[in-house]
Scaffold this active site. Structure first.
Site, PDB file in Angstrom:
ATOM      1  N   HIS A  41     -39.637  59.819  73.547  1.00  0.00           N
ATOM      2  CA  HIS A  41     -40.748  59.765  74.503  1.00  0.00           C
ATOM      3  C   HIS A  41     -40.609  60.884  75.531  1.00  0.00           C
ATOM      4  CE1 HIS A  41     -42.549  55.798  73.527  1.00  0.00           C
ATOM      5  NE2 HIS A  41     -41.328  55.504  73.121  1.00  0.00           N
ATOM      6  N   GLU A  65     -42.618  61.577  77.857  1.00  0.00           N
ATOM      7  CA  GLU A  65     -43.105  61.080  79.149  1.00  0.00           C
ATOM      8  C   GLU A  65     -42.067  60.236  79.886  1.00  0.00           C
ATOM      9  OE1 GLU A  65     -43.997  57.663  76.401  1.00  0.00           O
ATOM     10  OE2 GLU A  65     -43.852  59.837  76.252  1.00  0.00           O
ATOM     11  N   CYS A  73     -43.486  59.025  69.399  1.00  0.00           N
ATOM     12  CA  CYS A  73     -42.851  57.782  68.948  1.00  0.00           C
ATOM     13  C   CYS A  73     -43.640  57.187  67.777  1.00  0.00           C
ATOM     14  CB  CYS A  73     -42.690  56.805  70.110  1.00  0.00           C
ATOM     15  SG  CYS A  73     -41.550  55.443  69.754  1.00  0.00           S
TER      16      CYS A  73
END
Length: 203
Positions: free
Chosen positions: A185, A187, A79
Site C-alpha cells: 500500500h 498510501e 494491493c
C-alpha cells in the site's frame, strides 16, 4: 486529473489523502461513464477477490476499466487492485479477473514457509527488490513498504518489476505497458509510498 475508482471496496480515503498531500489532482469516481475523461486511474482494493469482481460488475466499472487500459492511459492497481488486473484468482474457488495482465493469484504456499516466523496474512513492513528499471522506482533508495495480504500473483517474468521475500520470493510489483501494480500500500507507506505516487503522477 486522476480517478480513484470507487466500486464499494477499497481504502479510498487513504489513497485520496495521500494524493491530496502531494498536490495530485484527483477525484473519487463512482460513475463509470466519467472514467474515460480522466488522465490516470488508481484501482485500490481491500477484501475478497470474488466480492471485488462482483462489485466491479455491478457498478459498471469492469468494462470501462478495461477500455481505459486499452486507451493507453496509466493505471495503478494497489494491493487487491493489483491482483484484479490479472486473469484469475483461486481465493474461495476460481474467480475470473480483469485479464489485463497474464497470470493468476494464489495463496501463500505455507509448505515453503517457517510458520513460526512467517504468519499469514503477510502484514507489516517489507522491502521490494526491483528486478527492472521502472519510473515508479525513481528516487527510492531503500523501498520498504507496508503490506497486508494472504495471496500473491504468479505471472511471466516479463511483467515483473519487483519482488519481495516472505518465506520465499513472491511478485510484489508488475508492469505491462501502461498498466502498473503494487502489492503493498503506497498510501500507507510514508515517504516511500508518497514517492511512488509522485512517480505515477509523472506518467
Amino acid at each position: 486529473m486522476l480517478a480513484i475508482v470507487d466500486y464499494n471496496m477499497g481504502n479510498l480515503a487513504s489513497v485520496k489523502n495521500a494524493c491530496d498531500l502531494i498536490g495530485i489532482e484527483n477525484e473519487i469516481v463512482t460513475d463509470p461513464n466519467k472514467i474515460l475523461s480522466y488522465d490516470k486511474l488508481i484501482l485500490p482494493g481491500v477484501g475478497a477477490y470474488g466480492d471485488a469482481m462482483e462489485h466491479l460488475e455491478q457498478t459498471g466499472m469492469k468494462d470501462v476499466i478495461k477500455e481505459f487500459a486499452n486507451s493507453g492511459k496509466p493505471i495503478l492497481g494497489i494491493c487487491l487492485g493489483m491482483q484484479l488486473l490479472f486473469e484469475s484468482s483461486c481465493e474461495f474457488g476460481e474467480t475470473q479477473g480483469l485479464g489485463l495482465i497474464p497470470g493468476k493469484v494464489v495463496a501463500f504456499d505455507k509448505s515453503k514457509m517457517d510458520m513460526q516466523e512467517h504468519k499469514v496474512p503477510h502484514m507489516g513492513w517489507n522491502k521490494i527488490f526491483p528486478t527492472k528499471e521502472s519510473i515508479l522506482f525513481q528516487n527510492l533508495d531503500n523501498p520498504y513498504l507496508y503490506f497486508v495480504h494472504s495471496f500473491h500473483v504468479q505471472t511471466d517474468k516479463e511483467y515483473i518489476i519487483g519482488t519481495t521475500h516472505y518465506g520465499y520470493e513472491f511478485v510484489s510489483a508488475v508492469q505491462k505497458n501502461n498498466i502498473y501494480g503494487f502489492q503493498p500500500h503506497p498510501e500507507k507507506s510514508h515517504d516511500n509510498g508518497i514517492q511512488i505516487l509522485k512517480n505515477f503522477d509523472t506518467l
